[in-house]
Design a protein around this motif. Sequence first.
Motif, PDB file in Angstrom:
ATOM      1  N   SER A  66       0.744  -1.237   0.073  1.00 10.29           N
ATOM      2  CA  SER A  66       0.175  -0.061  -0.056  1.00 10.29           C
ATOM      3  C   SER A  66       0.851   1.262  -0.169  1.00 10.29           C
ATOM      4  O   SER A  66       0.345   2.287  -0.497  1.00 10.29           O
ATOM      5  CB  SER A  66      -0.796   0.161   0.972  1.00 10.29           C
ATOM      6  OG  SER A  66      -0.083   0.103   2.080  1.00 10.29           O
ATOM      7  N   GLU A  94      -2.513   3.786   3.204  1.00 14.43           N
ATOM      8  CA  GLU A  94      -2.816   2.775   3.970  1.00 14.43           C
ATOM      9  C   GLU A  94      -3.836   1.930   3.569  1.00 14.43           C
ATOM     10  O   GLU A  94      -4.537   2.199   2.682  1.00 14.43           O
ATOM     11  CB  GLU A  94      -2.861   3.650   5.534  1.00 14.43           C
ATOM     12  CG  GLU A  94      -4.203   4.428   5.298  1.00 14.43           C
ATOM     13  CD  GLU A  94      -4.479   5.351   6.542  1.00 14.43           C
ATOM     14  OE1 GLU A  94      -5.612   5.829   6.696  1.00 14.43           O
ATOM     15  OE2 GLU A  94      -3.231   5.855   7.091  1.00 14.43           O
ATOM     16  N   GLU A  95      -3.850   0.710   4.238  1.00 16.09           N
ATOM     17  CA  GLU A  95      -4.949  -0.219   4.160  1.00 16.09           C
ATOM     18  C   GLU A  95      -6.029   0.124   5.145  1.00 16.09           C
ATOM     19  O   GLU A  95      -5.482   0.217   6.219  1.00 16.09           O
ATOM     20  CB  GLU A  95      -4.431  -1.773   4.085  1.00 16.09           C
ATOM     21  CG  GLU A  95      -3.646  -1.915   2.721  1.00 16.09           C
ATOM     22  CD  GLU A  95      -2.936  -3.247   2.623  1.00 16.09           C
ATOM     23  OE1 GLU A  95      -3.484  -4.179   3.526  1.00 16.09           O
ATOM     24  OE2 GLU A  95      -2.084  -3.486   1.985  1.00 16.09           O
ATOM     25  N   GLU A  96      -7.270  -0.303   4.978  1.00 19.34           N
ATOM     26  CA  GLU A  96      -8.297  -0.267   5.772  1.00 19.34           C
ATOM     27  C   GLU A  96      -9.078  -1.302   5.509  1.00 19.34           C
ATOM     28  O   GLU A  96      -9.362  -1.704   4.460  1.00 19.34           O
ATOM     29  CB  GLU A  96      -8.998   1.168   5.869  1.00 19.34           C
ATOM     30  CG  GLU A  96      -8.335   2.346   6.139  1.00 19.34           C
ATOM     31  CD  GLU A  96      -9.401   3.710   6.248  1.00 19.34           C
ATOM     32  OE1 GLU A  96     -10.429   3.429   5.462  1.00 19.34           O
ATOM     33  OE2 GLU A  96      -8.753   4.566   6.462  1.00 19.34           O
ATOM     34  N   LEU A  97     -10.031  -1.770   6.712  1.00 20.09           N
ATOM     35  CA  LEU A  97     -11.208  -2.514   6.298  1.00 20.09           C
ATOM     36  C   LEU A  97     -12.357  -1.766   6.214  1.00 20.09           C
ATOM     37  O   LEU A  97     -12.668  -0.950   7.251  1.00 20.09           O
ATOM     38  CB  LEU A  97     -11.307  -3.569   7.479  1.00 20.09           C
ATOM     39  CG  LEU A  97     -10.097  -4.877   7.460  1.00 20.09           C
ATOM     40  CD1 LEU A  97     -10.096  -5.462   8.751  1.00 20.09           C
ATOM     41  CD2 LEU A  97     -10.188  -5.634   6.354  1.00 20.09           C
ATOM     42  N   ASP A  98     -13.269  -2.089   5.358  1.00 21.55           N
ATOM     43  CA  ASP A  98     -14.597  -1.285   5.220  1.00 21.55           C
ATOM     44  C   ASP A  98     -15.526  -2.278   5.960  1.00 21.55           C
ATOM     45  O   ASP A  98     -15.235  -3.448   6.544  1.00 21.55           O
ATOM     46  CB  ASP A  98     -14.895  -1.402   3.720  1.00 21.55           C
ATOM     47  CG  ASP A  98     -15.388  -2.544   2.966  1.00 21.55           C
ATOM     48  OD1 ASP A  98     -15.271  -3.616   3.353  1.00 21.55           O
ATOM     49  OD2 ASP A  98     -15.896  -2.261   1.821  1.00 21.55           O
ATOM     50  N   THR A 103     -10.643  -5.530   2.331  1.00 21.53           N
ATOM     51  CA  THR A 103      -9.319  -4.610   2.400  1.00 21.53           C
ATOM     52  C   THR A 103      -9.333  -3.626   1.337  1.00 21.53           C
ATOM     53  O   THR A 103      -9.588  -3.886   0.220  1.00 21.53           O
ATOM     54  CB  THR A 103      -8.217  -5.298   2.238  1.00 21.53           C
ATOM     55  OG1 THR A 103      -8.290  -6.318   3.400  1.00 21.53           O
ATOM     56  CG2 THR A 103      -7.068  -4.337   2.686  1.00 21.53           C
ATOM     57  N   ARG A 131      -9.802   5.795  -3.184  1.00 25.95           N
ATOM     58  CA  ARG A 131     -10.074   4.319  -2.547  1.00 25.95           C
ATOM     59  C   ARG A 131      -9.925   3.254  -3.618  1.00 25.95           C
ATOM     60  O   ARG A 131     -10.528   3.490  -4.780  1.00 25.95           O
ATOM     61  CB  ARG A 131     -11.118   4.322  -1.546  1.00 25.95           C
ATOM     62  CG  ARG A 131     -11.412   5.090  -0.205  1.00 25.95           C
ATOM     63  CD  ARG A 131     -12.417   4.865   0.393  1.00 25.95           C
ATOM     64  NE  ARG A 131     -12.517   5.546   1.748  1.00 25.95           N
ATOM     65  CZ  ARG A 131     -12.567   6.829   2.056  1.00 25.95           C
ATOM     66  NH1 ARG A 131     -13.083   7.359   1.043  1.00 25.95           N
ATOM     67  NH2 ARG A 131     -12.502   7.170   3.268  1.00 25.95           N
ATOM     68  N   LYS A 134      -8.272  -3.688  -2.633  1.00 21.15           N
ATOM     69  CA  LYS A 134      -7.082  -4.487  -2.638  1.00 21.15           C
ATOM     70  C   LYS A 134      -7.474  -6.023  -3.224  1.00 21.15           C
ATOM     71  O   LYS A 134      -8.320  -6.816  -2.846  1.00 21.15           O
ATOM     72  CB  LYS A 134      -6.554  -4.770  -1.034  1.00 21.15           C
ATOM     73  CG  LYS A 134      -5.178  -5.395  -1.207  1.00 21.15           C
ATOM     74  CD  LYS A 134      -4.038  -4.612  -1.475  1.00 21.15           C
ATOM     75  CE  LYS A 134      -2.701  -5.137  -1.494  1.00 21.15           C
ATOM     76  NZ  LYS A 134      -1.836  -4.317  -2.133  1.00 21.15           N
TER      77      LYS A 134
END
Length: 137
Positions: A66, A94-98, A103, A131, A134
């Motif tokens: 990322s 950065e990586e986030e979880l929805d 991811t 956004r 991933k």
Amino acid sequence: MRAERLRRGEDGERGSAVVDFVMVSLLIVALLLAVLQVAVYVHVRNVVTASAQEGARYAANADVGSAPGAARTVEIVAAATSVRTAQGMACTSEEELDTSGATLVVVRWSGSVPSLLAALGDVLPLEVTGRAMKEAA
């Protein structure tokens, strides 16, 4: 004859056309600069938005981490606008979880758009988020 001209007001308004021209010219130049500043702001905002989305898509590839998303975004903005504009803003990736558990790679860009008048500096704030989902490895 001079008394006749004074009654008609001809001597009292001598040179007023120059003053009127200068005042109207200053107003027109100010309006032109305002329109150009709005155009620059909209252009930079559109470029940064598209670049953040492209950086997020780049970092969302399965074989890419990322972190390179931010670097890719800065590279695109520098090529499309100027290096000064790209370096004057902060970009993170950065990586986030929805909410569904997927991811996402999120690229955030914040800073300000340069003003046409150097004396004003960077006064127009700009915050953009791109956004992308991933890919699985």
